[in-house]
Enzyme design. Sequence first.
Site, PDB file in Angstrom:
ATOM      1  N   TYR A 158      -0.374   3.344   4.776  1.00 41.27           N
ATOM      2  CA  TYR A 158       0.735   3.745   6.076  1.00 41.27           C
ATOM      3  C   TYR A 158       0.300   3.232   7.012  1.00 41.27           C
ATOM      4  CZ  TYR A 158       3.804   7.074   7.915  1.00 41.27           C
ATOM      5  OH  TYR A 158       4.869   7.538   8.390  1.00 41.27           O
ATOM      6  N   SER A 179       5.148   4.508  13.435  1.00 40.84           N
ATOM      7  CA  SER A 179       4.611   5.814  13.869  1.00 40.84           C
ATOM      8  C   SER A 179       3.211   5.675  14.085  1.00 40.84           C
ATOM      9  CB  SER A 179       4.285   5.767  12.398  1.00 40.84           C
ATOM     10  OG  SER A 179       2.972   6.692  11.955  1.00 40.84           O
TER      11      SER A 179
END
Length: 273
Positions: A168, A155
């Site tokens: 995350y 990401s």
Amino acid sequence: MPGGVNAHPAPDLAGMDKTFALITGASSGIGYQFARELGSRGYGLVVVSNEGAPLSEKAWILRKDFGIDVAEVVMDLGVQSAASELYRFCSERNYEIEVLVNNAGVYHDRDFLDDSEEFNSMILNLHVHTPAMLEYYFGKEMSARGRGYILNVSSVTSSMAIQRLSTYSATKAFLRNFSRSTHIELFGKGVTVTCVRPGAVATGLYNLKPSALKAGLTLGYIITPEKLARKAVRAMFRGRAQITPGLSSKLLAVLVAIIPTGLLKLIRRIHIF
């Protein structure tokens, strides 16, 4: 079932090509588009998800659209045993995995200590342990054959050590660094490891209002799953080490990474984010 494989009957592959692409998180969104990209190239598919009904529906569509073999595996990838059980499933059926796409993940936006022990354990397994061990098991086979492709979905937040994204962004940073290291380790063995670092993607993950989604797509800071999958698969087959689709995502990663910690504390104090 938790920690186990719940598979539909394996297709009869007698006399047929057993070269497959394995895609985790394939029941919707980006993972499903990865499956379509690879199915359109003639690969048989092993599609994996913890969502049984949506996975069956998508597998039926893939078979109909591309005339390929599709093996469905319903399992929880957020447990320690997932990778070994998935590898065993493929080995027992002689599925030769030429392409591995580690896509399964959960988006997260919450303080670390506000989450449960169960959730924190799950996201660490899902984003770190399972993809690393899948690359270990299938990467060994690819290396022995002298051919294979691995795509790890990280990401743009992997460069953003900021509040509420602690687990995350940190787990996505692992995937980014792990991919770069193994890309170098395996390039001489005929195996390509590619990391894709998407920014915002037009899926239901962010619960955006339709107007916000439309604006993001128009302005280019949100990308469609179809476009992302197409760019990522192309980069993988070209042997790229990393791809960050979209100029806005590249700029965001650079800008956020250089924000001083003091400014982030101020942002926290006045509740901007």
